[in-house]
Motif scaffolding. Structure first.
Motif, PDB file in Angstrom:
ATOM      1  N   GLY A  14     -45.499   4.061 112.817  1.00 24.49           N
ATOM      2  CA  GLY A  14     -44.212   3.587 112.282  1.00 24.49           C
ATOM      3  C   GLY A  14     -43.618   4.652 111.377  1.00 24.49           C
ATOM      4  N   ASP A  15     -42.446   5.162 111.760  1.00 27.00           N
ATOM      5  CA  ASP A  15     -41.823   6.230 110.963  1.00 27.00           C
ATOM      6  C   ASP A  15     -41.290   5.693 109.645  1.00 27.00           C
ATOM      7  N   ALA A  16     -41.109   6.589 108.701  1.00 17.33           N
ATOM      8  CA  ALA A  16     -40.405   6.247 107.463  1.00 17.33           C
ATOM      9  C   ALA A  16     -39.448   7.392 107.178  1.00 17.33           C
ATOM     10  N   ASN A  17     -38.172   7.126 107.361  1.00 15.57           N
ATOM     11  CA  ASN A  17     -37.149   8.157 107.198  1.00 15.57           C
ATOM     12  C   ASN A  17     -37.106   8.675 105.758  1.00 15.57           C
ATOM     13  N   PRO A  18     -37.418   9.949 105.545  1.00 14.72           N
ATOM     14  CA  PRO A  18     -37.503  10.498 104.180  1.00 14.72           C
ATOM     15  C   PRO A  18     -36.225  10.312 103.380  1.00 14.72           C
ATOM     16  N   GLU A  19     -35.073  10.392 104.057  1.00 12.69           N
ATOM     17  CA  GLU A  19     -33.811  10.232 103.329  1.00 12.69           C
ATOM     18  C   GLU A  19     -33.703   8.822 102.739  1.00 12.69           C
ATOM     19  N   GLU A  20     -34.201   7.850 103.510  1.00 11.58           N
ATOM     20  CA  GLU A  20     -34.146   6.468 103.016  1.00 11.58           C
ATOM     21  C   GLU A  20     -35.266   6.173 102.039  1.00 11.58           C
ATOM     22  N   VAL A  21     -36.431   6.753 102.294  1.00 11.41           N
ATOM     23  CA  VAL A  21     -37.558   6.565 101.380  1.00 11.41           C
ATOM     24  C   VAL A  21     -37.187   7.043  99.988  1.00 11.41           C
ATOM     25  N   LYS A  22     -36.433   8.135  99.937  1.00 14.12           N
ATOM     26  CA  LYS A  22     -36.010   8.717  98.657  1.00 14.12           C
ATOM     27  C   LYS A  22     -35.313   7.700  97.761  1.00 14.12           C
ATOM     28  N   LEU A  23     -34.633   6.745  98.408  1.00 12.51           N
ATOM     29  CA  LEU A  23     -33.865   5.759  97.641  1.00 12.51           C
ATOM     30  C   LEU A  23     -34.718   4.561  97.207  1.00 12.51           C
ATOM     31  N   THR A  24     -35.988   4.564  97.604  1.00 16.22           N
ATOM     32  CA  THR A  24     -36.842   3.422  97.258  1.00 16.22           C
ATOM     33  C   THR A  24     -37.941   3.850  96.284  1.00 16.22           C
TER      34      THR A  24
END
Ligand code: ATP
Ligand code: MN
Length: 480
Positions: A95-105
Motif C-alpha cells: 500500500g503506497d503512501a504519497n509523500p506529498e500527502e504524508v507531509k501534511l499529516t
C-alpha cells in the motif's frame, strides 16, 4: 520461510533462515536501511536492501507510511543499534503512501504535539507514543480479567441501556427512538415516553453497580468491565464522556476487605504490565522525562515512571479516615494561606481535587485510601455507620490522577435503605428490584468502581485522559 511478527523476529536466533514480514515503513535511510514497524512492538526491524538488486521504481515507493512486504534472511546486525536485521531478497509494496500527502499529516517524521495527534486520532496509533500506550492498555485489560478470574470472580455484563440512574447524578445521556422533531405528547404537553421504544425514559448507563449487586447476590463475587457514559461538561484531563469502568462486587465482604481487594488488584495489574510491557514502559518513561524537562523545576514530578510504578508495588496505601483528612487539610499551609480555590473550614466539606492532590502528593507522598465519608456527600446505597453521620465509603487517590477508585460497603438493611431513599426522594417503584435484593437473603456486601482510563494514565504517565483511549469522547468532540 518463517512468517513472523517483528516482536518475534527481533528475539529470534534462527539465523540464515528466510523471514517474511509485513509492516509500515517508519524510515528509509541512504536507500539502504528500512525501519519497519508492524505494531507488535515499539522496536523497528532494520531491513537492509542492496539497492543495486532492486528496481528503482520499487525503491522510490518505499516511503514513510507505506505498507510493504519483505522477504529476507535473518542476520546478526553490523550496526550497534540492533541485535539482528533482515537482509532483503524480495520487496513488495502493499500500500503506497504519497509523500506529498504524508507531509501534511502526523505521519511526517517530526515532533508533533499531543494536541495535534488528537486531531488525527486515526493515524496516531502509528506513532511510538500511541503504539506504546495502546499496547499497555491492551495488556492491562488482560491483567484485569486474569486477576479476577484467578480469584474466583465471575465476569458479568450489565446493561448499557438502563432505566435507572444509579448515582442520581443527572449527568446522563438519554436514549430515545422518538422523532425529536415531533415527539408524542401527553395532555399536559410533556413528552409521552410511554410511546417510546422501551415504554419509559431510558439512558446510557453511568455505572453497572446496582445490577452488579443483584448478581453478586447469586454468583458471590462478580466484576463488570464495560463502557460507561457521563454527560458531565467537565473539560478536565481526567474526565471522558465515554469511559471504561471495572466494578467488582462481593457478597459477604465488608469495607476493610473491599480496601484490601482494591489495593491487591491495583498492585497485581501494575506488576503484570511491568513484567510484560518493559520496552513500551521504558519508552514512555523517556517520553515523560523529556516532557517534564520543559516544565519549571517546581512543577516536575520527583519520580520517574518506573520508580513510581515500583513505589506503588512496594508500599502500602495509606488508609486515612475522612475526619483525619479534614484535620490535616484544615491546618495545612495552602489552606491557611488561602491558596486553595475552596477553603476547608469544617467537617462535612466535600473534597475537591486540589485537596485530594495535596493529601497524596504533598502530605502523604503515597497512594491514599480515604474512608468513612459524611453520609450527605455520598450516594444513597452506602452503609450507614453506627455514628449515624458517616458512611462506609472509600476513595483511592493516586498521585497525578486524583480519584482512581470509588467504592463502599453497601447498605444491606432494607429499612435503613428505604428511609434513606425517602429522604432523597428516590422513588421505590423505580428500584423495586434493587430493594428485593435486601428482602431475599440480604448480606453484608461491598464493591468499587475503577476508571480504566485513569489506571492507564497512571501506568503510562500520560497527562491527559484523551491520550489513553483510541477515540476519546469529550464535550464538543465525537469525531471518528
Ligand atoms: P470524579 O470525582 O473524579 O469525577 P466520581 O466521584 O464521579 O469521580 P465515581 O462515580 O465514583 O467517580 O466513579 C468511579 C470511578 O470512575 C472513579 O473513581 C474514576 O476512576 C472513574 N471516573 C469517573 N468519572 C469519570 C470520567 N468522566 N471519565 C473517566 N473516568 C471516570
Ligand atoms: Mn464525577
Amino acid at each position: 520461510m518463517i512468517q513472523a511478527k517483528i516482536a518475534e523476529t527481533l528475539n529470534s536466533n534462527q539465523f540464515l533462515q528466510e523471514f517474511e514480514i509485513k509492516g509500515w515503513v517508519r524510515a528509509f535511510r541512504s536507500n539502504r536501511f528500512i525501519a519497519l514497524n508492524d505494531g507488535s512492538t515499539i522496536n523497528n526491524l532494520q531491513c537492509v536492501v542492496d539497492f543495486e538488486n532492486f528496481e528503482e521504481e520499487i525503491l522510490k515507493r518505499v516511503t514513510v507510511g507505506a505498507a510493504i512486504r519483505v522477504l529476507g534472511t535473518l542476520k546478526e546486525s553490523q550496526g550497534s543499534q540492533q541485535r539482528v536485521e533482515i537482509e532483503v531478497t524480495e520487496l513488495e509494496i502493499l500500500g503506497d503512501a504519497n509523500p506529498e500527502e504524508v507531509k501534511l499529516t502526523i505521519l511526517s517524521p517530526k515532533r508533533h504535539s499531543l494536541e495535534k495527534l488528537r486531531e488525527q486520532a486515526h493515524l496516531r496509533v502509528r506513532t511510538n507514543t500511541f503504539g506504546a500506550v495502546m499496547r499497555v492498555r491492551s495488556r492491562l485489560s488482560f491483567a484485569v480479567h486474569s486477576y479476577f478470574q484467578q480469584n474466583n470472580f465471575h465476569y458479568v455484563n450489565t446493561p448499557i441501556i438502563t432505566g435507572s440512574d444509579a448515582e442520581g447524578a443527572g449527568e446522563i445521556f438519554k436514549v430515545t427512538a422518538l422523532d425529536l422533531k415531533n415527539p408524542p405528547k401527553k395532555e399536559n404537553g410533556e413528552i409521552d415516553y410511554k410511546k417510546d421504544f422501551f415504554g419509559k425514559e431510558t439512558n446510557l448507563t453511568v455505572s453497572g453497580q446496582l445490577e452488579g449487586e443483584a448478581y453478586a447476590m447469586g454468583l458471590g463475587q462478580i466484576y463488570t468491565f464495560g463502557p460507561t457514559f457521563r454527560a458531565e461538561n467537565s473539560n478536565t484531563s481526567r474526565h471522558l464522556a465515554e469511559f471504561w469502568m471495572i466494578e467488582p462486587e462481593m457478597a459477604f465482604c465488608d469495607l476493610d476487605r473491599n480496601m484490601d481487594l482494591a489495593e491487591d488488584f491495583i498492585k497485581y495489574v501494575v506488576y503484570d504490565v511491568l513484567k510484560h510491557c518493559k520496552d513500551d514502559l521504558e519508552f514512555l518513561e523517556q517520553r515523560l522525562e523529556n516532557e517534564e524537562k520543559l516544565k519549571p523545576k517546581a512543577e516536575r514530578t520527583e519520580m520517574s515512571l518506573l520508580k513510581k510504578l515500583n513505589f506503588v508495588l512496594e508500599n502500602n496505601f495509606k488508609r486515612v479516615s475522612y475526619t483525619e483528612a479534614i484535620e490535616i487539610l484544615k491546618n495545612c499551609k495552602p489552606n491557611k494561606k488561602k491558596k486553595f480555590d475552596y477553603i476547608i473550614e469544617e467537617w462535612g466539606a466535600d473534597l475537591q481535587s486540589e485537596h485530594e492532590r495535596y493529601l497524596v502528593e504533598k502530605h502523604f507522598k503515597s497512594p491514599v485510601i480515604l474512608f468513612d465519608y459524611p453520609a450527605n456527600i455520598k450516594a444513597f446505597y452506602m452503609r450507614l455507620n453506627e455514628d449515624g453521620k458517616t458512611v462506609r465509603a472509600m476513595d483511592i487517590l493516586f498521585p497525578g490522577i486524583g480519584e482512581i477508585v470509588g467504592g463502599s460497603q453497601r447498605e444491606e438493611r432494607l429499612e435503613v435503605l428505604q428511609s434513606k431513599m425517602a429522604e432523597l426522594n428516590i422513588d421505590e417503584k423505580e428500584l423495586w428490584w434493587y430493594l428485593d435484593t435486601r428482602k431475599f437473603g440480604t448480606c453484608v456486601h461491598s464493591g468499587f468502581g475503577l476508571g480504566f482510563e485513569r489506571l492507564v494514565q497512571f501506568v503510562t504517565g500520560m497527562g491527559n485522559i484523551r491520550d489513553v483511549i483510541p477515540f476519546p469522547r469529550t464535550p464538543q468532540n465525537a469525531e471518528f
